[in-house]
Design an enzyme around this catalytic site. Structure first.
Site, PDB file in Angstrom:
ATOM      1  N   LYS A 107     -88.944  85.526 -29.686  1.00  0.00           N
ATOM      2  CA  LYS A 107     -89.403  84.920 -28.422  1.00  0.00           C
ATOM      3  C   LYS A 107     -90.095  83.622 -28.743  1.00  0.00           C
ATOM      4  O   LYS A 107     -90.686  83.475 -29.821  1.00  0.00           O
ATOM      5  CB  LYS A 107     -90.389  85.858 -27.716  1.00  0.00           C
ATOM      6  CG  LYS A 107     -90.547  85.570 -26.261  1.00  0.00           C
ATOM      7  CD  LYS A 107     -89.411  86.203 -25.488  1.00  0.00           C
ATOM      8  CE  LYS A 107     -89.552  86.070 -24.003  1.00  0.00           C
ATOM      9  NZ  LYS A 107     -88.680  87.038 -23.325  1.00  0.00           N
TER      10      LYS A 107
HETATM   11  N1  GLU Z   1     -85.855  85.848 -21.511  1.00  0.00           N
HETATM   12  C1  GLU Z   1     -84.976  86.918 -21.213  1.00  0.00           C
HETATM   13  C2  GLU Z   1     -85.580  88.263 -21.592  1.00  0.00           C
HETATM   14  O1  GLU Z   1     -86.780  88.404 -21.664  1.00  0.00           O
HETATM   15  C3  GLU Z   1     -83.576  86.682 -21.761  1.00  0.00           C
HETATM   16  C4  GLU Z   1     -83.458  86.655 -23.239  1.00  0.00           C
HETATM   17  C5  GLU Z   1     -82.090  86.238 -23.741  1.00  0.00           C
HETATM   18  O2  GLU Z   1     -81.177  86.112 -22.954  1.00  0.00           O
HETATM   19  O3  GLU Z   1     -81.973  86.038 -24.950  1.00  0.00           O
HETATM   20  O4  GLU Z   1     -84.898  89.228 -21.770  1.00  0.00           O
END
Ligand code: GLU
Length: 476
Positions: A107
């Site tokens: 993240k």
């Molecule tokens: N930000 C989104 C989540 O928390 C998508 C993550 C992604 O598609 O890699 O799942």
């Protein structure tokens, strides 16, 4: 948002993890290896804006590399901090394992108020942040693939992809360095709606199981169910729109950061969204009652509560007052560990974040595969599928005429049957299948193990088991 006596977001995720591993047979070493966050990179960089140098702080955290690339969004918010980014990276590991997308968890975040800068400034900031991450392979098609999260969207992802390609001009797979791009710039149909669509599919699957509904004291279908949604951003908007327009749910309240709207007869989500886009707020919306302080509405009578905004909104201070028998965590971490314990005691069923909001990363996976295969889904099969269907329809019509049977196929059936699947149809089908399969894996643990009395613990057991298996097969 951490309150007194409440564990931090990162601690909350670990406590939930610990609750599950206590019921598993993992060596303490492996347990520890899975729990910890592998690395967090912090960067401070300057950008010349409005005549002076502004310094920004950003993070990219990698929780687990049992599979690579690692995957997870990039968040833009002033509240971004290391603890939050690490908690979210850990959730990505478990989420990807649960829905079987072949990624580790990561993240990113940038401490910024995206509304404080204009588009050109945001582009400069985003490109500079991307440059810092690309330089260290923290954005890379084979190693680390970001996506949108709170405060970012297609536009930012397009800038990141372009930045990567400028720095890696001979990488033929450059587009796969980030997902959530606009369809005209290497994205995929259905990615913007994906997380909300996944919430809808999750609820549809839950409602297919009478025993599961009974645990929440619910019965019947989704039609007519009263739903409260917190957050009308990308996820909350799509979930509420699909549930009301396609499944007949009644959205009785929408809670936003600057107030809430409610109407027991049901709200028109598309209308509210259009109002918000024009006015910048839900305030003044003419067709519903408005309250300045929306938080008490989290505690209002309803059948389904969907927190789709921030983490920690259901905490030890309000959990006991929540009346919804079913909570669907469309946001990441909306229920703290302490609140989770209180709600479990009360018999509230929680469809956990790592499952409920996995639609985003699932469609990101499809986009990444599309980018690596350099061809849109359905391009080879669609017309062949249509030709076979046409053969069958023509043969049926010929038989009917020859035998004087007088059969006629309804025009509606013919049109649907003769239309081959385009990319959007295939993406939705893949997402629906993913959500059904993952739910079934989770509920199998919930229903077969006496010590497991909630879906969250079941979800952790499934995903930790898969991560452990992957580490074991690497010889760890
Ligand atoms: N930000 C989104 C989540 O928390 C998508 C993550 C992604 O598609 O890699 O799942």
């Amino acid at each position: 948002m951490i309150r007194d006596g409440e564990p931090s977001f990162r601690e909350s995720v670990d406590l939930m993890f610990n609750r599950a591993v206590r019921l598993m047979d993992l060596s303490p070493g492996l347990e520890q290896k899975i729990r910890v966050c592998n690395s967090t990179y912090t960067v401070r960089f300057g950008v010349r804006l409005r005549g002076k140098i502004e310094t920004f702080t950003g993070y990219r955290s990698v929780h687990s590399e049992h599979m690579e690339p690692v995957k997870g969004g990039i968040r833009y918010a002033l509240s971004v901090n290391q603890n939050e980014v690490e908690a979210l990276a850990a959730l990505m590991t478990y989420k990807c394992a649960l829905v079987e997308t072949p990624f580790g968890g990561s993240k990113g975040g940038l401490c910024i108020d995206p509304r404080a800068w204009d588009e050109h400034e945001l582009e400069l900031i985003t490109r500079r942040f991307a440059y810092e991450l690309i330089k260290r392979d923290l954005i890379h098609p084979a190693q680390n693939v970001p996506a949108p999260d709170m405060g970012t969207g297609e536009r930012e992802m397009a800038w990141i992809a372009d930045q990567y390609k400028r720095m890696n001009t001979t990488d033929i797979n450059g587009n796969a360095c980030v997902t959530g791009k606009p369809p005209h710039a290497g994205g995929i149909q259905g990615r913007v709606e994906a997380t909300g669509r996944g919430v809808q599919y999750a609820l549809q699957e839950f409602f297919r199981h009478p025993e599961d509904k009974a645990k929440a004291g619910l019965s019947g279908g989704l039609d007519g169910k009263r739903v409260i949604v917190q957050g009308l951003g990308n996820v909350g908007y799509h979930a509420a729109k699909f549930l009301s327009e396609e499944d007949g749910c009644r959205i009785t309240a929408v809670i936003e950061r600057d107030g809430a709207l409610h109407n027991d007869a049901g709200l028109n989500i598309e209308d509210i969204r259009q109002w918000m886009l024009k006015q910048g707020s839900i305030k003044g919306y003419p067709s519903a009652a408005f309250v300045e302080d929306g938080t008490p509405l989290l505690e209002a009578e309803c059948d389904i509560l969907i927190p789709a905004a921030l983490e920690g909104v259901i905490h030890m201070g309000n959990a006991a007052r929540i009346k919804a028998p079913l909570i669907v965590e469309a946001a990441n971490g909306p229920v703290t560990f302490g609140a989770d314990e209180i709600l479990r005691e009360k018999g509230v069923v929680i469809i956990p974040d790592m499952y409920a909001n996995a639609g985003g990363v699932t469609v990101s996976y499809f986009e990444w595969v599309k980018n690596l295969s350099h061809i849109r889904f359905g391009r080879m099969q669609r017309r062949a599928e249509e030709a076979r269907s046409r053969l069958l329809v023509e043969e049926l019509e010929r038989l009917s005429a020859d035998q004087g049977l007088g059969w006629t196929l309804s025009p509606d059936f013919k049109e649907k049957f003769l239309t081959g699947s385009d990319e959007l149809a295939l993406v939705r089908s893949g997402l629906d299948d993913t959500m059904r399969t993952a739910y079934q894996a989770m509920r199998a643990v919930w229903h077969t193990r006496d010590e497991v009395d909630d879906l969250r613990t079941a979800a952790y057991i499934v995903s930790i088991g898969r991560v452990a298996q992957s580490y074991r097969s690497k010889g760890l």
